[in-house]
Enzyme design. Structure first.
Site, PDB file in Angstrom:
ATOM      1  N   ARG A 182      49.379  53.102  40.744  1.00 19.12           N
ATOM      2  CA  ARG A 182      49.317  54.279  41.619  1.00 19.12           C
ATOM      3  C   ARG A 182      50.574  54.411  42.466  1.00 19.12           C
ATOM      4  NH1 ARG A 182      44.437  52.726  40.116  1.00 19.12           N
ATOM      5  NH2 ARG A 182      42.625  54.108  40.285  1.00 19.12           N
ATOM      6  N   LYS A 238      36.192  49.332  27.311  1.00 23.59           N
ATOM      7  CA  LYS A 238      37.354  48.754  28.014  1.00 23.59           C
ATOM      8  C   LYS A 238      38.394  48.330  26.974  1.00 23.59           C
ATOM      9  CE  LYS A 238      35.869  49.361  32.149  1.00 23.59           C
ATOM     10  NZ  LYS A 238      36.566  50.333  33.003  1.00 23.59           N
ATOM     11  N   ASP A 266      35.432  44.906  36.218  1.00 22.91           N
ATOM     12  CA  ASP A 266      36.319  44.045  35.433  1.00 22.91           C
ATOM     13  C   ASP A 266      35.950  42.560  35.552  1.00 22.91           C
ATOM     14  OD1 ASP A 266      37.741  46.240  34.562  1.00 22.91           O
ATOM     15  OD2 ASP A 266      39.167  46.171  36.216  1.00 22.91           O
TER      16      ASP A 266
HETATM   17  C1  S3P Z   1      40.858  51.002  37.076  1.00 17.92           C
HETATM   18  C2  S3P Z   1      39.556  51.437  37.018  1.00 17.92           C
HETATM   19  C3  S3P Z   1      38.547  50.811  36.159  1.00 17.92           C
HETATM   20  C4  S3P Z   1      38.948  49.405  35.744  1.00 17.92           C
HETATM   21  C5  S3P Z   1      40.367  49.337  35.265  1.00 17.92           C
HETATM   22  C6  S3P Z   1      41.324  49.813  36.345  1.00 17.92           C
HETATM   23  C7  S3P Z   1      41.803  51.746  37.909  1.00 17.92           C
HETATM   24  O1  S3P Z   1      38.387  51.588  35.002  1.00 17.92           O
HETATM   25  O2  S3P Z   1      38.082  48.924  34.745  1.00 17.92           O
HETATM   26  O3  S3P Z   1      40.696  48.014  34.907  1.00 17.92           O
HETATM   27  O4  S3P Z   1      42.918  51.274  38.166  1.00 17.92           O
HETATM   28  O5  S3P Z   1      41.451  52.846  38.338  1.00 17.92           O
HETATM   29  P1  S3P Z   1      37.421  52.885  34.993  1.00 17.92           P
HETATM   30  O6  S3P Z   1      37.933  53.856  35.942  1.00 17.92           O
HETATM   31  O7  S3P Z   1      37.487  53.436  33.582  1.00 17.92           O
HETATM   32  O8  S3P Z   1      36.054  52.351  35.303  1.00 17.92           O
END
Ligand code: S3P
Length: 433
Positions: free
Chosen positions: A27, A345, A318
């Site tokens: 981000r 995932k 996760d």
């Molecule tokens: C993440 C959100 C999660 C997570 C991923 C990282 C993120 O995924 O599993 O490892 O950085 O926004 P989802 O938004 O698909 O649940």
């Protein structure tokens, strides 16, 4: 392919500063790229995934100096200033593939193709393409809602409310980013709130983020972003491996410093406590607008089984495979439900976990929306394949340390997606990997 032999150790102890947060790094790099200023990001995570994001930023003709792991200076091109090359490789990074389109729809992108590796090519992208198209954007998936994606910018967008069926920080973030360019208000609600790093960072960059009726929103069109310089805190999801290692072997203790403690990420702590593990958390000053601090964990000889309810899942999405590993030495059967997201995932993590645990002699069952694990007195040991999934490469290494006979982990190199120094950090705690 690298094979890791994780041999049993009697104890682990020491202090680690875990690597920087992957979600926050993605981000920070992306929002810096569309800022109106030169943004300095201190200690962005140096990993394959965040390398893909930095390359994507450069592929949008954003000047970048410095390097991941140290300090990166990003000369933001402004909210509408990205000039993407015709094709961008997202490699294994789902967060990149799902967040970048939210910015590209407001740029002069013309038929930009976003693609990735075989694992990313199996991940659902209709969940971002459909809401973006409802807003008016030109975002198209390949058949079946899969990558590659084709994104064009410069189309007028309208703000609207999106009620997500599945909690997802990536989808929520993508929609909110597109909302910066839309006319009027863009709202997102989720069945359970997912991690809010994007909301925090947008607010820090000067965007009024609104909360009402269980939804989060932005009002567009936003003129510009001014992301302040920031330092990326340690990744709770990386710390989680050492937390579970510490619960199994920490003597006198495993101490993790500078860890991001965003309450929407730390569900594992509550579950570990419920299972009888001694974890102590000390919250320090905020880092990058996020709570941050230290976690100390000690070995526990009496781990109890638990049940993970569907509403707990987003706060440990996760870390659920690690709950499965801890459950392997718990008294009773641990059940995880409402976690069907694990199937989409980096791998199908329900199948991957059950296969990995069975490969090391642990009793585990697949459920449609989760799994169950029946604990024994110890983890016998055996072998497993990481299946190109970084979190399974690391889970196998931890399992081996706490096992009777050790665990051989094929495809260990996948760990570099989020934690290239993982084996070295384990050695620093006393492991012979
Ligand atoms: C993440 C959100 C999660 C997570 C991923 C990282 C993120 O995924 O599993 O490892 O950085 O926004 P989802 O938004 O698909 O649940």
């Amino acid at each position: 392919m690298t094979t890791l032999r994780s041999t049993p150790v009697a104890v682990l102890s020491g202090t680690l500063q875990v690597p920087s947060d992957k979600s926050i790094t993605h981000r920070a790099l992306l929002l810096a790229a569309v800022s109106d200023r030169v943004v300095t990001v201190e200690s962005p995570l140096d990993s394959a995934d965040t390398g893909a994001t930095l390359s994507a930023v450069e592929a949008c003709r954003v000047p970048v100096e410095g390097h991941l792991g140290g300090r990166v200076e990003i000369r933001g091109r402004g909210l509408r200033g990205l000039l993407p090359s015709p094709a961008i490789d997202c490699m294994n990074a789902g967060t990149l593939m799902r967040l970048l389109p939210g910015l590209l729809v407001g740029s002069r992108a013309d038929h930009v193709i976003l693609d990735g590796d075989d694992s990313l090519r199996r991940r659902p992208m209709g969940r971002i393409a459909t809401p973006l198209r409802r807003m008016g954007a030109a975002v198209f998936t390949s058949p079946g809602g899969l990558p590659p994606l084709v994104v064009s910018g410069g189309v007028p967008l309208r703000g609207m409310r999106h009620d997500l069926e599945v909690a997802s920080a990536q989808v929520k973030s993508c929609i909110l980013l597109a909302g910066l360019f839309a006319d009027g208000e863009t709202w997102v609600s989720e069945p359970v709130t997912s991690r809010d790093h994007t909301e925090r960072m947008l607010a820090a960059a000067g965007v009024p983020v609104m909360y009402a009726d269980g939804a989060v929103g932005v009002r567009g069109p936003v003129e510009g972003l001014s992301l302040p310089d920031l330092r990326v805190p340690g990744d709770f999801s990386s710390a989680a491996f050492h937390l579970v290692a510490g619960a199994l072997l920490g003597d006198p203790e495993v101490r993790l410093t500078g860890v991001n403690l965003n309450p929407l990420r730390t569900g594992l702590l509550e579950v570990m406590r419920r299972m009888g593990v001694a974890v102590q958390v000390t919250v320090g000053p905020d880092v990058a607008g996020e709570p941050c601090g230290e976690i100390v964990v000690r070995r526990t000889d009496h781990v109890n089984a638990t049940e993970i309810a569907p509403e707990e899942v987003p706060s440990m999405i996760d870390e659920l495979p690690l709950v499965g590993l801890l459950a392997a030495v718990a008294r009773g059967t641990t059940t995880v439900r409402g976690a069907q997201e694990l199937r989409v995932k980096e791998s199908d993590r329900i199948i991957a976990l059950v296969r990995a645990l069975r490969g090391m002699g642990v009793q585990a069952e697949e459920l449609p929306d989760g799994f169950s694990v029946t604990g024994g007195t110890h983890i016998p040991g055996g072998s497993m394949d990481a299946g190109h999934d970084h979190r399974f490469a690391m889970l196998g290494a931890i399992a081996g340390l706490a096992s009777r006979d050790g665990v051989i982990v094929a495809g260990f190199e996948a760990a570099a997606v989020s934690y290239p120094g993982f084996a070295a950090d384990l050695r620093a705690l006393g492991a012979g990997v």
